[in-house]
Design a protein around this motif. Structure first.
Motif, PDB file in Angstrom:
ATOM      1  N   THR A 274       1.158  -1.147   0.034  1.00  9.72           N
ATOM      2  CA  THR A 274       0.148   0.055  -0.321  1.00  9.72           C
ATOM      3  C   THR A 274       0.577   0.953   0.180  1.00  9.72           C
ATOM      4  N   PRO A 275       0.622   1.795  -0.625  1.00  8.86           N
ATOM      5  CA  PRO A 275       1.532   3.374  -0.732  1.00  8.86           C
ATOM      6  C   PRO A 275       1.083   3.953   0.614  1.00  8.86           C
ATOM      7  N   ILE A 276       2.246   4.956   0.709  1.00  9.12           N
ATOM      8  CA  ILE A 276       2.159   5.711   2.019  1.00  9.12           C
ATOM      9  C   ILE A 276       2.151   6.936   1.714  1.00  9.12           C
ATOM     10  N   THR A 277       0.510   7.795   2.729  1.00  8.75           N
ATOM     11  CA  THR A 277       0.339   9.573   2.634  1.00  8.75           C
ATOM     12  C   THR A 277       0.692  10.041   3.769  1.00  8.75           C
ATOM     13  N   SER A 278       1.773  10.875   3.531  1.00 10.51           N
ATOM     14  CA  SER A 278       2.508  11.557   4.757  1.00 10.51           C
ATOM     15  C   SER A 278       1.726  12.885   4.388  1.00 10.51           C
ATOM     16  N   GLY A 279       1.338  13.983   5.662  1.00  7.10           N
ATOM     17  CA  GLY A 279       1.088  15.446   5.740  1.00  7.10           C
ATOM     18  C   GLY A 279       1.991  15.708   6.412  1.00  7.10           C
ATOM     19  N   SER A 326      -6.325  15.741  13.501  1.00  5.23           N
ATOM     20  CA  SER A 326      -6.515  15.366  15.061  1.00  5.23           C
ATOM     21  C   SER A 326      -8.013  14.047  13.650  1.00  5.23           C
ATOM     22  N   ASN A 327      -8.340  14.677  13.763  1.00  2.00           N
ATOM     23  CA  ASN A 327      -9.831  13.667  12.992  1.00  2.00           C
ATOM     24  C   ASN A 327      -9.975  13.153  11.641  1.00  2.00           C
ATOM     25  N   GLN A 328      -8.895  13.595  10.571  1.00  2.06           N
ATOM     26  CA  GLN A 328      -8.411  12.605   9.332  1.00  2.06           C
ATOM     27  C   GLN A 328      -7.265  12.882   9.233  1.00  2.06           C
ATOM     28  N   MET A 329      -6.929  11.704   8.366  1.00  8.01           N
ATOM     29  CA  MET A 329      -5.451  11.344   8.393  1.00  8.01           C
ATOM     30  C   MET A 329      -5.034  11.911   6.572  1.00  8.01           C
ATOM     31  N   PRO A 330      -4.209  12.148   6.356  1.00  9.10           N
ATOM     32  CA  PRO A 330      -3.668  13.109   5.191  1.00  9.10           C
ATOM     33  C   PRO A 330      -4.245  12.529   3.824  1.00  9.10           C
ATOM     34  N   HIS A 331      -4.677  10.768   4.243  1.00  6.50           N
ATOM     35  CA  HIS A 331      -5.172  10.452   2.884  1.00  6.50           C
ATOM     36  C   HIS A 331      -6.179  10.494   2.217  1.00  6.50           C
ATOM     37  N   GLN A 332      -7.368  11.440   3.214  1.00  4.72           N
ATOM     38  CA  GLN A 332      -8.005  11.115   3.855  1.00  4.72           C
ATOM     39  C   GLN A 332      -8.719  13.398   2.904  1.00  4.72           C
ATOM     40  N   TYR A 333      -7.547  13.604   2.365  1.00  5.19           N
ATOM     41  CA  TYR A 333      -7.613  15.639   2.329  1.00  5.19           C
ATOM     42  C   TYR A 333      -8.256  15.698   0.982  1.00  5.19           C
ATOM     43  N   THR A 334      -9.068  15.965   1.583  1.00  4.27           N
ATOM     44  CA  THR A 334      -9.915  16.472  -0.079  1.00  4.27           C
ATOM     45  C   THR A 334     -11.103  18.319   0.020  1.00  4.27           C
ATOM     46  N   PRO A 335     -10.551  19.286  -0.928  1.00  2.00           N
ATOM     47  CA  PRO A 335      -9.682  18.715  -2.330  1.00  2.00           C
ATOM     48  C   PRO A 335      -8.391  18.863  -2.456  1.00  2.00           C
ATOM     49  N   LEU A 336      -7.964  19.076  -3.031  1.00  2.00           N
ATOM     50  CA  LEU A 336      -6.575  19.636  -3.756  1.00  2.00           C
ATOM     51  C   LEU A 336      -5.617  20.424  -4.552  1.00  2.00           C
ATOM     52  N   THR A 337      -4.792  20.328  -4.056  1.00  2.00           N
ATOM     53  CA  THR A 337      -4.612  21.610  -5.322  1.00  2.00           C
ATOM     54  C   THR A 337      -4.647  21.402  -6.533  1.00  2.00           C
ATOM     55  N   THR A 338      -4.803  21.911  -7.956  1.00  2.21           N
ATOM     56  CA  THR A 338      -4.894  21.455  -9.525  1.00  2.21           C
ATOM     57  C   THR A 338      -3.241  21.694  -9.586  1.00  2.21           C
ATOM     58  N   HIS A 339      -2.595  22.114  -8.702  1.00  2.00           N
ATOM     59  CA  HIS A 339      -0.683  22.042  -9.208  1.00  2.00           C
ATOM     60  C   HIS A 339      -0.153  21.219  -8.488  1.00  2.00           C
ATOM     61  N   SER A 340       1.089  20.661  -8.733  1.00  2.00           N
ATOM     62  CA  SER A 340       1.624  19.431  -7.850  1.00  2.00           C
ATOM     63  C   SER A 340       2.768  19.277  -7.922  1.00  2.00           C
ATOM     64  N   ALA A 341       4.087  18.447  -7.692  1.00  2.00           N
ATOM     65  CA  ALA A 341       5.030  18.791  -7.073  1.00  2.00           C
ATOM     66  C   ALA A 341       6.164  17.498  -7.401  1.00  2.00           C
ATOM     67  N   GLN A 342       6.330  17.232  -8.526  1.00  2.00           N
ATOM     68  CA  GLN A 342       6.972  15.352  -8.335  1.00  2.00           C
ATOM     69  C   GLN A 342       8.783  15.495  -7.873  1.00  2.00           C
ATOM     70  N   TRP A 343       8.636  14.497  -6.909  1.00  2.00           N
ATOM     71  CA  TRP A 343       9.735  14.234  -6.316  1.00  2.00           C
ATOM     72  C   TRP A 343      10.562  12.919  -6.258  1.00  2.00           C
ATOM     73  N   ASN A 344      11.747  12.858  -7.283  1.00  2.00           N
ATOM     74  CA  ASN A 344      11.749  11.336  -7.448  1.00  2.00           C
ATOM     75  C   ASN A 344      13.510  11.464  -6.243  1.00  2.00           C
ATOM     76  N   LEU A 345      13.105  10.669  -5.584  1.00  2.00           N
ATOM     77  CA  LEU A 345      14.022   9.938  -4.896  1.00  2.00           C
ATOM     78  C   LEU A 345      15.019   8.806  -5.742  1.00  2.00           C
ATOM     79  N   VAL A 346      16.184   9.191  -6.273  1.00  3.02           N
ATOM     80  CA  VAL A 346      17.086   8.285  -6.729  1.00  3.02           C
ATOM     81  C   VAL A 346      17.895   7.474  -5.678  1.00  3.02           C
ATOM     82  N   GLY A 347      18.482   5.829  -6.047  1.00  5.94           N
ATOM     83  CA  GLY A 347      18.866   5.413  -5.329  1.00  5.94           C
ATOM     84  C   GLY A 347      20.068   5.616  -5.593  1.00  5.94           C
ATOM     85  N   GLN A 348      20.873   6.749  -5.715  1.00  6.00           N
ATOM     86  CA  GLN A 348      22.453   6.679  -6.118  1.00  6.00           C
ATOM     87  C   GLN A 348      22.418   8.171  -4.788  1.00  6.00           C
ATOM     88  N   LEU A 349      21.480   8.530  -4.363  1.00  6.74           N
ATOM     89  CA  LEU A 349      21.324   9.686  -3.937  1.00  6.74           C
ATOM     90  C   LEU A 349      20.602   9.447  -2.356  1.00  6.74           C
TER      91      LEU A 349
END
Length: 536
Positions: A274-279, A326-349
Motif C-alpha cells: 500500500t502506498p504511504i501518504t504523509s502530511g 486530529s480528526n482525519q489522516m492525510p490520505h482523507q484530505y480533499t480537495p487538493l490543489t490542481t498544481h503538484s510537484a513530483q519528487w524523485n528520490l533516486v537510489g544513487q542519492l
C-alpha cells in the motif's frame, strides 16, 4: 584456488556494475531530484545587508591591502569572498568596507548557514573567524565575531555561532565590523575557493548558493564583483521560515497504522504494498493573499538511512481553514490543489541520519493557495505527500520506505544513552517572494478642434506593470483653467470644456497602482496646448 577464482569473479562483477551505473543516462530532470539545500544567509531573517567588499577586489593603493584577491598567492585564497554590512553607505569607492565605522553590526548575531562541524578558528590570535565543515560537502569561512562555539562542535543550520561587538573593529578587519563569508570545496577551508553558487566539479555537487538569492557566479575577471549589492531586499521582500506544528501518516513498522503521534513520517510503501501518504500542517504560515511567490520548498530532517528509489507527489489541501490531523489522516484530505510537484528520490542519492533535504520548488502549489478566494494572513496550510511508485526495487535496511523527523519526536534511549531530538527541527516550509516591481504610468493626450468644438481624450492605455497588472487609474488636473473630467478613475478619460473656455495650456497627472498586495504607484504628467501659440 576456487576461493581465489570466486573472489576475482566477484571483483570483476562489482566493477562491471559500477561501470554500468556510472554511464547510465540521467533519467530525471534536475529540478525533480532530491537535492541537499544550499546555505542560508548567516544573518537574521528579514534583515537587509549590503556587500561592502565583493569578489576579486584589487588593492586600491600600495598602502591599502584588499583581502579578496590572491595577488600574493595566499593560502587559503579569498578571491571569491563577500563582506556584508548593515548600512547601505558602507561600500567605499575603492571597493572596500569603509574604515572605522560601526555600521550597525554591534550586538548582532551570526548564524550557521548549514549543518556541519566547527573545524577550527582562523585569523591568528584574534580567533574571530571559524571554519564550518559542511555536512553537504565543502566548507565555509565565517567571520568576524566573538565565537560561542568550540572546535569540533557540531552545529545545526540557524544555530547561533557568535556575536559582534564594537571591539571587533580593531581585529585586522580594515578597522570595520562586518560579516565575511567564503566557500571552499575542501572540508577545512584550505583550498578550492569557489563562488557562492550551485555547481558540479569532478562529478561531485557543491551547493554554496545562498537560499533565496540567485547564483552569485564569477563575472569573468570583473573587479569588485557584487560590490554594493543589497542581499535580502534586492531579491527577497519576504523570507518566511515556517515550522510544522502537526504531521501524520502511515508507519510501515507498526502495521502501517495511520496516526498523528508517530515519531517519524514515512514515504514509500507498507509491507503489503500500500502506498504511504504523509502530511505536514502549518498552523500560521502568515502568507498574505495574492503574494507574489518566488519559491517555496519543504525542508525535512532525515531520521534514519534510506535507499529506496521513490517517486513522490506533493500537493496541498485547497482550503483556507485546513485543520490539523486530529480528526482525519492525510490520505482523507480533499480537495487538493490542481498544481503538484513530483519528487524523485533516486537510489544513487541515499539519505543519512541528520541530513537536511529539500523538496522541489512548490511555488505553483503555494501560489494557487494564496490566490484562492477566502485566503487570509491567518489561513493554515497543509501539504500532502503521496507515494506514486518505486523507481526500481532497492529497499535497503528499512525496506521500501524513507523516513523523516516528525514534530512529535521524543527523546529515546539507546543502550542506556539518552539521544535528544530537541535540536532537530521538524518539517520547515521556506517561502520567498521577490520584491514588487512598480508599475509604469504613461500618459497620452489627444486634442483636436473642429468647427469651434474642442475635444480632448486622455489615455493611460500604454501604462503597464512589469510583474503584474495595472489595477487602478486616477487622472487629476494640476494646472490651467479647470476642466471637467468624466470618470477620472478610468484608463481613458474624455475631457469636457465649459462654455467660453479661455484657457490656453493645461496639465494632467495620471497615477497608476498595481495589483500587488504591496501596492506600488507611479505618476506621469501630460501637457496639452489648447492654443498652439501658447506653447511656441
Amino acid at each position: 584456488m576456487k576461493y581465489q577464482v570466486k573472489k576475482e569473479i566477484r571483483h570483476w562483477f562489482s566493477t562491471l556494475i559500477f561501470i554500468i551505473l556510472f554511464f547510465l543516462p540521467q533519467a530525471y530532470a534536475a529540478e525533480e531530484l532530491g537535492t541537499k539545500r544550499g546555505i542560508f544567509l548567516p544573518f537574521d531573517t528579514g534583515q537587509t545587508w549590503y556587500v561592502c567588499q565583493g569578489y576579486n577586489t584589487p588593492n586600491p593603493s600600495p598602502e591599502v591591502d584588499a583581502s579578496h584577491n590572491n595577488d600574493n598567492g595566499e593560502d587559503p585564497d579569498f578571491t571569491y569572498s563577500l563582506d556584508f554590512s548593515l548600512r547601505a553607505d558602507s561600500p567605499s569607492d575603492g571597493g572596500l568596507c569603509s574604515t572605522g565605522t560601526d555600521t550597525g553590526v554591534s550586538d548582532e548575531y551570526i548564524f550557521a548557514p548549514g549543518d556541519g562541524v566547527i573545524d577550527g578558528f582562523r585569523n591568528g590570535d584574534f580567533g574571530d573567524a571559524v571554519c564550518l565543515s559542511l555536512d553537504s560537502g565543502g566548507s565555509l569561512w565565517l567571520g568576524h565575531f566573538k565565537p560561542y562555539v568550540e572546535e569540533k562542535q557540531r552545529v545545526k543550520a540557524y544555530q547561533v555561532l557568535g556575536k559582534f561587538n564594537v571591539g571587533d573593529k580593531g581585529n585586522g578587519n580594515n578597522g570595520y565590523a562586518h560579516i565575511h563569508i567564503s566557500a571552499y570545496t575542501s572540508s577545512n577551508c584550505t583550498s578550492g575557493n569557489a563562488p557562492l553558487e550551485n555547481f558540479v566539479i569532478n562529478g561531485k555537487n557543491y551547493n554554496f548558493k545562498l537560499f533565496g538569492v540567485p547564483n552569485l557566479s564569477d563575472l569573468e575577471q570583473a573587479k569588485k564583483q557584487y560590490h554594493g549589492m543589497a542581499i535580502n531586499s534586492s531579491f527577497i521582500s519576504n523570507n518566511s521560515v515556517i515550522e510544522s506544528d502537526h504531521d501524520a501518516g502511515q508507519n510501515p513498522l507498526v502495521g502501517c497504522d495511520a496516526n498523528s503521534n508517530h515519531n517519524e513520517n514515512y514515504f514509500g510503501f507498507c509491507a503489503d504494498g500500500t502506498p504511504i501518504t504523509s502530511g505536514f500542517h502549518f498552523k500560521t504560515p502568515q502568507l498574505p493573499p495574492s503574494m507574489d511567490i518566488n519559491s517555496a520548498r519543504l525542508l525535512l530532517a532525515v531520521d534514519g538511512p534510506g535507499y529506496t528509489p521513490l517517486k513522490l507527489e506533493i500537493k496541498a489541501h485547497k482550503s483556507n481553514t485546513s485543520n490539523d490531523f486530529s480528526n482525519q489522516m492525510p490520505h482523507q484530505y480533499t480537495p487538493l490543489t490542481t498544481h503538484s510537484a513530483q519528487w524523485n528520490l533516486v537510489g544513487q542519492l541515499p539519505w543519512h541520519l541528520g541530513d537536511t533535504w529539500e523538496s522541489p520548488d512548490l511555488k505553483h502549489i503555494t501560489q494557487e493557495l494564496v490566490d484562492a478566494i477566502g485566503w487570509s494572513n491567518t489561513s493554515p496550510l497543509t501539504l500532502i505527500v503521496n507515494t506514486l511508485g518505486e523507481l526500481g526495487n532497492n529497499g535497503g535496511e528499512f525496506g521500501r520506505s524513507r523516513r523523516v523527523v516528525a514534530s512529535d519526536r521524543e527523546d529515546i534511549i539507546i543502550r542506556g544513552k539518552k539521544i535528544s531530538y530537541n535540536k532537530i527541527r521538524p518539517a520547515r516550509l521556506v517561502v520567498t517572494s521577490l520584491p514588487n516591481k512598480p508599475p509604469k504610468a504613461i500618459a497620452k493626450a489627444y486634442y483636436k478642434e473642429a468647427k469651434r468644438v474642442k475635444r480632448l481624450l486622455l489615455s493611460g492605455a500604454k501604462s503597464f506593470d512589469p510583474d503584474g497588472k495595472v489595477k487602478t487609474y486616477l487622472w487629476k488636473q494640476v494646472s490651467g483653467e479647470p476642466l471637467i473630467l468624466s470618470r477620472p478613475n478610468q484608463k481613458n478619460v474624455r475631457v469636457k470644456f465649459p462654455p467660453a473656455y479661455s484657457g490656453d495650456v493645461v496639465t494632467f497627472r495620471l497615477t497608476v497602482t498595481d495589483d500587488s498586495i504591496y501596492k506600488a504607484q507611479d505618476s506621469a504628467l501630460v501637457t496639452v496646448c489648447i492654443e498652439v501659440s501658447a506653447c511656441s
